[in-house]
Motif scaffolding. Structure first.
Motif, PDB file in Angstrom:
ATOM      1  N   HIS A  98      -0.368  -4.154   4.582  1.00  0.00           N
ATOM      2  CA  HIS A  98      -0.913  -4.742   5.648  1.00  0.00           C
ATOM      3  C   HIS A  98      -1.669  -6.163   5.236  1.00  0.00           C
ATOM      4  O   HIS A  98      -2.402  -6.070   4.365  1.00  0.00           O
ATOM      5  N   ASP A 320       2.644  -1.395  15.324  1.00  0.00           N
ATOM      6  CA  ASP A 320       3.600  -0.717  14.626  1.00  0.00           C
ATOM      7  C   ASP A 320       4.998  -1.141  14.566  1.00  0.00           C
ATOM      8  O   ASP A 320       6.012  -0.710  13.840  1.00  0.00           O
ATOM      9  N   THR A 325       5.526  -5.321  10.696  1.00  0.00           N
ATOM     10  CA  THR A 325       4.977  -4.683   9.621  1.00  0.00           C
ATOM     11  C   THR A 325       5.914  -4.926   8.133  1.00  0.00           C
ATOM     12  O   THR A 325       5.453  -4.959   7.255  1.00  0.00           O
TER      13      THR A 325
END
Length: 431
Positions: A98, A320, A325
């Motif tokens: 991340h 998400d 991501t």
């Protein structure tokens, strides 16, 4: 050390203390709020209707924290909504793929590579702290605006969700730690736009020196610490941004003297990177280190990540969506974010006569509680006072999903709920 961007004891329930293996408090709370001259902003009335699913418990550092430990419908001093409780335990800074975790690890790498005396790292300390830890231990004045219910999330009158990672500073010093980096999620009631979110991540660095350190240099202790601090942080800036032009700006923080901000010239503009300074002797003295000197710095990981990765909206850090991501990998510092389809915004205005107790943060909290991350911005577009002395505010609410197009019916429903809740909770008269 953290920058504020603007931030009699009655035990009503049993104190809780859960300790980790190193003895540091993972979860502790008592009760009672005293802020002297701090501006009071009453908490919003509790509501039984919740847009967000109720999370029953979260795990932080191996400790389970139940919802009713943080969200208390029967406590008038509690202003933590379910939307905030749901973020506890997510710890984006501990995800190596991340952007927040990538930045954190890059900073760790810098300190590991450049300092023979290693800096200890702490990144799973509980965000639930006492008002003493959050404010008193770092010399935040009794009348500072950051202590108000308008700016801080209170669990009860003496317990808050930490506003900064400096809340752990005194405890770490008293436990014998002298060089450390503390990273964690922090919580502040704030406005709504592309760069502000009520949960974000900070890192604090702290370094203590002994008399033998500065005596050999022939410099006084404050000068020695300040020069070492600047050398350290200039190296960190080059590590993150490359060969950039830098400048130091004198500033004020209650917990350091002298205090500085580091700015870099990046993309044809001066960018503030962090705040820092030589630690106030009172902080060291209360930890039994009156013969020492120290420096401290604090930086916001989202701020750095938005610049280094070209991320345009702070809400994306909580997405998400694989289109977000999948763009980042472990150790890949500065990969440029490629926007996926940007869905159209929906604009809605709301006007009302405000009351004396009205605050914009309370209004934003109502909007967030209903629309969540579907709200992109709340902006005051008009204000006037009539001959009777009544003041009117008109706000423009921008609804936009980062993942899909919103329907007119959906937006109208959100706006209708906002109007109802604003009138009910904030004591305003709709126009």
């Amino acid at each position: 050390m953290t920058i504020f961007s603007v931030h009699s004891t009655i035990f009503t329930r049993a104190s809780v203390a859960l300790l980790s293996s190193n003895g540091l408090k993972r979860f502790s709370f008592a009760s009672s709020f005293s802020s002297s001259n701090a501006e009071y902003s009453p908490p919003l009335p509790k509501t039984k209707k919740r847009r967000f699913p109720i999370v029953s418990a979260v795990d932080i550092g191996g400790v389970t924290i139940a919802r009713n430990d943080v969200v208390r419908d029967d406590d008038p001093t509690n202003n933590v909504p379910d939307s905030i409780f749901s973020k506890l335990g997510m710890q984006l800074h501990r995800r190596d793929k991340h952007p927040i975790g990538i930045i954190k690890n890059a900073i760790y790498n810098y300190f590991e590579s450049n300092y023979e005396k290693k800096f200890e790292t702490f990144e799973d300390l509980s965000p639930i702290v006492t008002t003493k830890q959050n404010f008193d231990d770092v010399l935040v004045p009794a009348d500072h605006v950051s202590r108000s219910l308008n700016d801080t999330y209170y669990v009860d009158s003496q317990t808050v969700l930490r506003c900064h990672t400096s809340a752990h500073q005194a405890e770490l010093l008293r436990s014998g730690h002298r060089r450390f980096l503390v990273t964690g999620d922090v919580y502040r009631r704030d406005s709504i736009d592309s760069t502000h979110y009520p949960v974000f991540h900070q890192m604090e660095g702290f370094c203590v020196f002994s008399p033998e350190d500065w005596n050999e240099s022939g410099k006084d202790s404050t000068l020695y610490a300040a020069e070492d601090l600047k050398k350290c942080l200039e190296g960190l800036a080059r590590h993150l941004f490359g060969a950039v032009e830098m400048r130091w700006v004198d500033t004020y923080f209650p917990f350091t003297e002298p205090s500085f901000e580091l700015e870099i010239y990046f993309k044809e503009d001066w960018l503030e990177v962090l705040g820092c300074g030589v630690t106030e002797q009172r902080i060291l003295k209360q930890s039994g280190l009156e013969n020492n000197v120290a420096w401290a710095f604090g930086l916001g990981l989202e701020r750095l990540a938005m610049v280094l990765f070209d991320i345009p909206d702070i809400r994306l850090f909580w997405s998400d969506d694989e289109r977000f991501t999948s763009q980042f990998g472990k150790g890949e510092l500065g990969v440029k974010f490629k926007p996926f389809s940007k869905y159209p915004p929906c604009y809605k205005d709301i006007s009302f006569w405000i009351s004396e107790s009205f605050t914009e943060n309370n209004f934003c909290e109502v909007v967030r509680g209903i629309a969540g991350d579907l709200v992109e911005e709340v902006k005051l577009i008009d204000s006037f006072t009539n001959k009777k002395g009544m003041t009117s505010h008109c706000y423009r609410i921008v609804f936009r999903s980062m993942e899909r197009s919103l329907t007119d019916e959906e937006v109208n429903d959100l706006q209708s709920k906002v109007r109802d809740e604003v009138q009910r909770k904030l004591n305003v008269e709709l126009r």
